[in-house]
Enzyme design. Structure first.
Site, short mmCIF file in Angstrom:
data_model
loop_
_atom_site.label_atom_id
_atom_site.label_comp_id
_atom_site.label_asym_id
_atom_site.label_seq_id
_atom_site.Cartn_x
_atom_site.Cartn_y
_atom_site.Cartn_z
N ASN A 75 0.58 -1.18 0.03
CA ASN A 75 -0.05 -0.09 -0.04
C ASN A 75 0.93 1.11 -0.17
OD1 ASN A 75 -0.22 1.80 2.58
ND2 ASN A 75 0.03 -0.17 3.44
N ASN A 105 -3.19 6.95 16.72
CA ASN A 105 -2.27 6.74 16.13
C ASN A 105 -1.70 8.28 15.37
OD1 ASN A 105 -0.46 6.56 13.84
ND2 ASN A 105 -0.24 4.55 14.40
N ASN A 133 3.49 7.27 15.14
CA ASN A 133 3.94 6.82 14.19
C ASN A 133 5.30 7.51 13.82
OD1 ASN A 133 4.31 5.65 11.54
ND2 ASN A 133 2.38 6.24 10.86
N CYS A 136 6.23 5.62 9.08
CA CYS A 136 5.38 5.45 7.75
C CYS A 136 6.44 5.50 6.56
CB CYS A 136 4.28 6.57 7.68
SG CYS A 136 3.36 6.23 6.08
N LYS A 171 5.59 3.28 17.52
CA LYS A 171 5.46 2.29 16.54
C LYS A 171 6.73 2.64 15.71
CE LYS A 171 2.43 0.32 12.95
NZ LYS A 171 1.04 0.62 12.54
N ILE A 197 5.66 -4.59 13.71
CA ILE A 197 6.51 -3.71 12.82
C ILE A 197 5.34 -3.05 12.02
CG2 ILE A 197 8.48 -5.05 12.70
CD1 ILE A 197 7.55 -6.35 10.25
N THR A 199 4.88 -1.41 8.07
CA THR A 199 5.15 -2.18 6.71
C THR A 199 6.77 -2.01 6.10
OG1 THR A 199 4.21 -0.04 5.50
CG2 THR A 199 2.81 -1.92 5.95
N GLY A 223 0.67 -8.03 5.69
CA GLY A 223 0.06 -9.45 5.57
C GLY A 223 0.90 -10.48 5.99
C1 LIG Z 1 -3.73 -0.09 4.13
C2 LIG Z 1 -2.85 0.02 4.85
C3 LIG Z 1 -2.70 1.48 5.79
C4 LIG Z 1 -2.01 1.54 6.79
N1 LIG Z 1 -1.98 2.89 7.42
C5 LIG Z 1 -1.22 2.82 8.71
C6 LIG Z 1 -1.11 4.02 9.15
O1 LIG Z 1 -1.82 5.13 8.99
N2 LIG Z 1 -0.30 4.39 10.30
C7 LIG Z 1 0.38 3.20 10.99
O2 LIG Z 1 1.05 3.60 11.94
N3 LIG Z 1 0.44 2.15 10.37
C8 LIG Z 1 -0.37 1.63 9.05
N4 LIG Z 1 -0.29 0.66 8.25
C9 LIG Z 1 0.41 -0.40 9.04
C10 LIG Z 1 -0.48 -1.47 9.91
O3 LIG Z 1 -0.76 -0.86 10.99
C11 LIG Z 1 0.63 -2.67 10.32
O4 LIG Z 1 1.69 -2.13 10.98
C12 LIG Z 1 1.26 -3.36 9.23
O5 LIG Z 1 0.36 -3.44 8.07
C13 LIG Z 1 1.73 -4.69 9.42
O6 LIG Z 1 0.62 -5.56 9.95
P1 LIG Z 1 -0.18 -6.30 9.06
O7 LIG Z 1 0.71 -7.41 8.29
O8 LIG Z 1 -1.10 -7.18 9.97
O9 LIG Z 1 -1.23 -5.79 8.10
C14 LIG Z 1 -1.17 0.38 7.45
C15 LIG Z 1 -1.16 -0.74 6.80
C16 LIG Z 1 -2.08 -1.01 5.59
C17 LIG Z 1 -2.16 -2.36 4.98
#
Ligand SMILES: Cc1cc2nc3c(=O)[nH]c(=O)nc-3n(C[C@H](O)[C@H](O)[C@H](O)COP(=O)(O)O)c2cc1C
Ligand SMILES: Cc1cc2nc3c(=O)[nH]c(=O)nc-3n(C[C@H](O)[C@H](O)[C@H](O)COP(=O)(O)OP(=O)(O)OC[C@H]3O[C@@H](n4cnc5c(N)ncnc54)[C@H](O)[C@@H]3O)c2cc1C
Ligand code: FES
Lengths: 311, 275
Positions: A75, A105, A133, A136, A171, A197, A199, A223
């Site tokens: 993303n 957040n 955060n 990002c 984070k 973590i 992404t 994911g």
């Molecule tokens: C579409 C999307 C938007 C995200 N937006 C944020 C965000 O605004 N702030 C943040 O700290 N993490 C954001 N993340 C990261 C997630 O909170 C998480 O740390 C990351 O996706 C790993 O976990 P997962 O594998 O379970 O998705 C986002 C992830 C996705 C997939």
């Protein structure tokens, strides 16, 4: 049966805050809570972490913003959000109604911007904790920059620590040489816990059109594909710091959640999996309860960090 | 109200070499769905493909409590879906998204479908005819395909009794050319003008063209847009389209991004900016 189950203690305490269970939903994957409220009772969650909020509203990056990759997705949303004023006026009153922990957040491109957001949240009602955060990968300024250098991370968190009484969870980004070093720095700066973590920087290309699949070219990978990386980092950080660790990354079921607890996570967050099955978090809560029951564990706390190494 | 449910596949029908029609038993979606709404379907219990896939509601049967989707095999997800057997259960989220604005006046209605764009427009056409608010003579259906053998639903269209004009890119049936060319050519004859309601769905390039034509001739045209949708619920901000409000409010003319899954998938063609 119901009664027997309720004897199992799923509660986890972080600082002064008690979470009714270890399962939270991750920032950016659960909107502002209302999007999922028709699908299940939000009161059952351990906590909700809201989409990153910044001082001013942000439109985010141009589309296409997402694509699917093997067992994962990329993303490049770019912190699209409605801004702190609107968040407090329009989103917080809804969230406040629920008996679950609300963690806001916060993101910014300068330390001053973080501070202005925090200052506004200090006067808001219904917030239990802030997630800072500094990780990002999808914005040009700030974001990950603060999370990539121990000194910057320290300065950012220290300033926020001075500006608010809210418990802080910082984070962390995996896109660094040594995540343990950053974790130590934010612990020193007064963060009450760390979550990880965010992404991993990734990319996808269409060989037919010779174009990247995301308009932003690169994005953040999430994911099931990132779970092993996340587990290793949670384990590593849990060895380093004394503050609690919140595990995030590819968690889709009870086994995944247990693995993170064993690696040293006190709480876990469900992210991408909310898209695949909105009931994931609820199923994990039930799964943890049943696991404890089946294994005669009375307090889930007793599992945290119980990884067995060697014979 | 949105539902998440395990629903049973009642039937799977192969219509052409790569086009399938699936029917699900699901009282909630059958009752709640309006033309333009979609369902978000989990394809696999493992991680490939990982995310749900979106499909327009193609038909509903209130008595039998079923809804149908019509889809083309374009990749792994749709391939797996095409192999699902009668009796299997699938995890469905729906009905999602907004719906077509239905005109309450007596006016010309023109439906413009390109390829798979037939799916939401067929549901709309049946809905309009059943509602009996609008005389069927007022409804025109322009339908374009690459070639003759790709057409589906022609019998259904005939039964509905709406004026149907076909076009193929290779000229094997009907008019030769794209459906947007047909739309332009027949503009005057079909009475396409300011007081007309136009509804359109098709590939991205066609939607771009319809948007340009609507702006050029200041037409009221509603487009059904598609993109990758991780959540389908408005939570991830992953499915956006560039949007410029076309009215006299202070926000008019300012570009923003709208989420196709909840602010759409139906948009005023004059208000979106497509690439
Ligand atoms: C579409 C999307 C938007 C995200 N937006 C944020 C965000 O605004 N702030 C943040 O700290 N993490 C954001 N993340 C990261 C997630 O909170 C998480 O740390 C990351 O996706 C790993 O976990 P997962 O594998 O379970 O998705 C986002 C992830 C996705 C997939
Ligand atoms: C609201 C909505 C309604 C839809 N209604 C229908 C319908 O009624 N019938 C139908 O056949 N399809 C419909 N689609 C498109 C359908 O969702 C995609 O064809 C499907 O997701 C492809 O999955 P796949 O795994 O087979 O393909 P993939 O392997 O994921 O992709 C194959 C190719 O298709 C493109 N693609 C994939 N998903 C989409 C998408 N969502 N929009 C545009 N291009 C895409 C990819 O970029 C790639 O080039 C709809 C999409 C949306 C958002
Ligand atoms: S698909 Fe997540 S906001 Fe539209």
């Amino acid at each position: 049966m119901q009664e027997r189950l309720s004897l199992i203690d799923l509660k986890v305490k972080i600082g002064k805050i008690i979470f009714k269970n270890s399962v939270l939903v991750a920032s950016g994957t659960f909107g502002y809570g209302e999007e999922y409220s028709e699908l299940f009772d939000l009161n059952r969650l351990g906590g909700i972490i809201t989409k990153s909020v910044t001082l001013n509203p942000r439109e985010g990056n141009p589309p296409p913003r997402t694509c699917e990759t093997p067992s994962g997705m990329l993303n490049s949303i770019g912190l699209a959000n409605i801004g702190i004023e609107k968040f407090i006026q329009e989103k917080l009153p809804f969230l406040r109604k629920f008996n679950t922990r609300i963690i806001v957040n916060v993101a910014g491109s300068t330390v001053d911007e973080y501070l202005q957001v925090v200052e506004k949240l200090n006067r808001a009602k219904g917030v239990d904790m802030l997630e800072i955060n500094i990780s990002c990968p999808n914005v040009v300024e700030g974001g990950m920059v603060f999370g990539s250098d121990p000194e910057c991370a320290f300065r950012c968190v220290k300033s926020i620590r001075k500006a608010t009484d809210y418990p802080l969870v910082t984070k962390l980004t995996p896109n660094v040489r040594d995540i343990g070093e950053i974790a130590l720095a934010v612990e020193d700066a007064g963060s009450d816990c760390v979550s990880l973590i965010n992404t991993l920087v990734g990319m996808a290309i269409d060989s037919k059109t010779k174009k990247p699949l995301l308009a932003n070219i690169t994005g953040g990978l999430s994911g099931p594909a990132i779970k092993p990386v996340a587990l290793a980092m949670v384990w590593k950080v849990a060895q380093k710091v004394k503050i609690p660790v919140v595990g995030i990354g590819g968690i889709t079921n009870t086994e995944d959640a247990l693995e993170f607890l064993l690696a040293g996570a006190s709480l876990i967050q469900v992210g991408t999996s909310n898209f695949i099955d909105p009931q994931t978090a609820i199923k994990i809560i039930e799964g943890l309860k049943n696991y404890c029951k089946g294994n005669k564990i009375s307090k889930i706390k007793s599992l945290i960090g119980k990884l067995k190494i060697g014979d | 109200m949105v539902f998440q449910k395990k629903v049973k596949l009642i039937s799977s029908e192969k219509l052409t070499s790569d086009l399938f029609r699936l029917r699900f038993f699901c009282p909630e979606v059958a009752k709640g769905a309006k033309p333009g709404n979609f369902a978000h379907i989990r394809i696999s219990q493992n991680t490939t493909p990982l995310l749900r896939r979106a499909f327009s509601i193609f038909d509903v049967d209130l008595k039998k409590k079923t809804f149908d989707i019509l889809f083309k095999v374009v990749g792994l997800g749709t391939k797996i879906l095409s192999e699902k057997k009668k009796g299997e259960s699938l995890d469905v989220l729906g009905p999602l998204g907004n719906s077509f604005l239905i005109s309450s006046k007596e006016q010309n209605l023109v439906l413009v479908a390109g390829g798979m764009g037939i799916a939401p427009l067929m549901f709309l056409a049946s809905y309009l005819v059943k509602s009996e608010k609008i005389k069927r003579e007022k409804i025109s259906f322009l339908y374009g395909e690459k070639t003759k053998n790709n057409f589906v639903c022609l019998g259904q269209l005939k039964k509905l009794g709406v004026k149907t004009v076909l076009t193929t890119e290779d000229g094997t049936k009907g008019f030769k050319g794209k459906v947007t060319d047909l739309f332009l050519k027949r503009r005057i004859k079909l009475g396409i003008g300011k007081n007309c309601f136009i509804y359109s769905c098709g590939p991205q390039k066609m939607m771009k063209k319809m948007s340009e034509l609507s702006k050029k001739y200041d037409l009221f045209c509603q487009l059904s847009l598609e993109t990758h949708m991780p959540c389908g619920l408005g939570a991830c901000f992953g499915c956006v389209v560039k949007y410029i409000k076309n009215d006299t409010t202070p926000l008019a003319g300012q570009a923003t991004y709208k989420r196709i899954c909840v602010d759409g998938p139906i948009f005023d063609a004059r208000e979106v900016e497509l690439d």
